[in-house]
Design an enzyme around this catalytic site. Structure first.
Site, mmCIF file in Angstrom:
data_model
loop_
_atom_site.group_PDB
_atom_site.id
_atom_site.type_symbol
_atom_site.label_atom_id
_atom_site.label_comp_id
_atom_site.label_asym_id
_atom_site.label_seq_id
_atom_site.Cartn_x
_atom_site.Cartn_y
_atom_site.Cartn_z
ATOM 1 N N ASP A 15 16.919 90.191 19.539
ATOM 2 C CA ASP A 15 17.542 91.445 20.140
ATOM 3 C C ASP A 15 16.270 91.923 21.154
ATOM 4 O O ASP A 15 15.262 91.291 20.860
ATOM 5 C CB ASP A 15 17.939 92.292 19.076
ATOM 6 C CG ASP A 15 18.104 93.664 19.767
ATOM 7 O OD1 ASP A 15 18.848 93.476 20.938
ATOM 8 O OD2 ASP A 15 17.762 94.690 19.381
ATOM 9 N N SER A 16 16.671 92.848 21.937
ATOM 10 C CA SER A 16 15.681 93.517 22.953
ATOM 11 C C SER A 16 14.837 94.064 21.957
ATOM 12 O O SER A 16 13.747 94.714 22.614
ATOM 13 C CB SER A 16 16.477 94.282 23.880
ATOM 14 O OG SER A 16 17.361 95.331 23.103
ATOM 15 N N CYS A 78 22.305 90.850 20.326
ATOM 16 C CA CYS A 78 21.901 92.337 21.603
ATOM 17 C C CYS A 78 23.358 92.005 22.433
ATOM 18 O O CYS A 78 23.644 90.862 23.033
ATOM 19 C CB CYS A 78 20.778 91.724 22.287
ATOM 20 S SG CYS A 78 20.445 92.678 23.827
ATOM 21 N N GLU A 157 16.938 105.611 18.515
ATOM 22 C CA GLU A 157 15.406 105.441 18.149
ATOM 23 C C GLU A 157 14.574 106.525 17.703
ATOM 24 O O GLU A 157 13.832 106.250 16.813
ATOM 25 C CB GLU A 157 14.854 104.499 19.282
ATOM 26 C CG GLU A 157 15.553 103.477 19.778
ATOM 27 C CD GLU A 157 14.641 102.014 19.948
ATOM 28 O OE1 GLU A 157 13.479 102.271 20.220
ATOM 29 O OE2 GLU A 157 15.222 100.942 19.787
ATOM 30 N N CYS A 189 27.249 97.926 21.242
ATOM 31 C CA CYS A 189 25.654 97.853 21.463
ATOM 32 C C CYS A 189 25.179 97.779 19.776
ATOM 33 O O CYS A 189 25.615 98.620 18.985
ATOM 34 C CB CYS A 189 25.131 99.181 22.042
ATOM 35 S SG CYS A 189 23.533 99.395 21.907
ATOM 36 N N HIS A 191 22.731 98.887 18.495
ATOM 37 C CA HIS A 191 22.272 100.186 17.953
ATOM 38 C C HIS A 191 23.411 100.863 17.268
ATOM 39 O O HIS A 191 22.911 102.186 16.281
ATOM 40 C CB HIS A 191 21.527 101.076 18.896
ATOM 41 C CG HIS A 191 19.990 100.898 19.186
ATOM 42 N ND1 HIS A 191 19.844 99.475 19.826
ATOM 43 C CD2 HIS A 191 19.004 101.370 19.089
ATOM 44 C CE1 HIS A 191 18.410 99.417 20.028
ATOM 45 N NE2 HIS A 191 17.950 100.634 19.519
HETATM 46 N N1 DGL Z 1 20.371 95.683 22.044
HETATM 47 C C1 DGL Z 1 20.941 96.082 23.090
HETATM 48 C C2 DGL Z 1 22.389 95.920 23.076
HETATM 49 O O1 DGL Z 1 23.041 95.596 22.175
HETATM 50 C C3 DGL Z 1 20.733 97.559 23.243
HETATM 51 C C4 DGL Z 1 19.244 98.166 23.471
HETATM 52 C C5 DGL Z 1 19.004 97.759 24.769
HETATM 53 O O2 DGL Z 1 19.080 98.324 25.891
HETATM 54 O O3 DGL Z 1 18.249 96.734 24.929
HETATM 55 O O4 DGL Z 1 23.037 95.936 24.286
#
Ligand code: DGL
Length: 270
Positions: A15-16, A78, A157, A189, A191
């Site tokens: 993931d990012s 992600c 976050e 997303c 998150h």
């Molecule tokens: N993990 C990213 C997503 O699911 C969200 C966080 C980001 O913008 O990197 O799109």
């Protein structure tokens, strides 16, 4: 079929940053014999506001990191990366790679009764039209409404999951979705599952919230089944966490996503 030695290899997840831990949590619960190596690209997060070119380049580098860990398959946990980079990664790598868009869409199409589905996601995911295209492929009669929610990731976050400011922002983002009378909302997303209580409050209990983290486990199981690559039932899973920036911050926030503390987080340069 994979080599028999590969069965004991870990599942790679990237993931990012932290959000992909919602997928890891679901995998831990539902596949307790599978080792997992997670890579969070914390040095370059967020992906959700980046260009397609950057997201594809970062995603290729993340796959290379996981392949060094000898993973037997990869989950892109992600949405921003899944929507822009999945096809490009499939062209390059032989290792099975799955994203989070398809599983989320399948579940939403199954769940909707009035054929009105909403999607909330990062700007990158919304602008990719990946969800729109996948839902149209599954059922072209469904009406889809997307809403970019760039403020959600920083709020999550920060741990501001149910604060009045978060509820107010959620109300603003969900205005159109409420007007459109959607009966199903895809949390597009990784998150966003942490915002479920706030979203329920804003949208009402009748709107079904689709969490791709849960749905992606079905696809992981499918791949392992097809490849005959399940680990032994007697094996107790181990977990490894790699990040591209300072581990302490990741370690501190990980509890919010996993519900427990993780001990060792290693730094790994991209
Ligand atoms: N993990 C990213 C997503 O699911 C969200 C966080 C980001 O913008 O990197 O799109």
């Amino acid at each position: 079929m994979l080599k028999s030695s590969s069965k004991s290899h870990p599942i790679g997840v990237f993931d990012s940053g932290l959000g992909g831990l919602t997928v890891v949590k679901a995998l831990m619960r539902r596949l307790p014999n599978e080792d997992i190596v997670y890579f969070g690209d914390t040095a370059r997060v967020p992906y959700g506001t980046k260009s397609r070119e950057s997201i594809i380049r970062f995603s290729k580098e993340n796959v290379a990191i996981l392949l060094k860990q000898q993973v037997k398959m990869i989950v892109i946990a992600c949405n921003s990366s899944s929507s822009h980079a999945l096809a490009a990664l499939h062209e390059i790598y032989d290792v099975p790679i799955i994203g989070v868009i398809e599983p989320g869409c399948r579940a939403a199409v199954k769940a909707t009764k009035n054929k009105k589905i909403g999607i909330i996601a990062t700007p990158a995911t919304i602008n990719s039209y990946a969800y729109l295209q996948e839902i149209a492929r599954l059922d072209s009669t469904i009406k889809v409404l997307g809403q970019a929610c760039p403020l959600f990731v920083p709020l999550i976050e920060e741990g501001w999951l149910t604060k009045p400011v978060t509820v107010a922002i959620a109300k603003e983002y969900c205005k159109q979705l409420r007007h459109s009378l959607i009966d199903t909302l895809i949390l597009g997303c990784t998150h966003y599952p942490l915002l479920k209580p706030t979203l329920r409050k804003v949208l009402g209990a009748k709107v079904k919230l689709v969490d791709s983290a849960e749905e992606v486990v079905h696809d992981v199981k499918d791949v392992l089944e097809k490849k005959k690559a399940f680990n032994l039932k007697t094996h107790k899973a181990t977990y490894k966490f790699l990040v591209s920036d300072e581990p302490a911050h990741f370690q501190k926030l990980a509890r919010r996503f996993l519900g427990f503390d993780i001990k060792d987080v290693e730094r790994c340069n991209v």
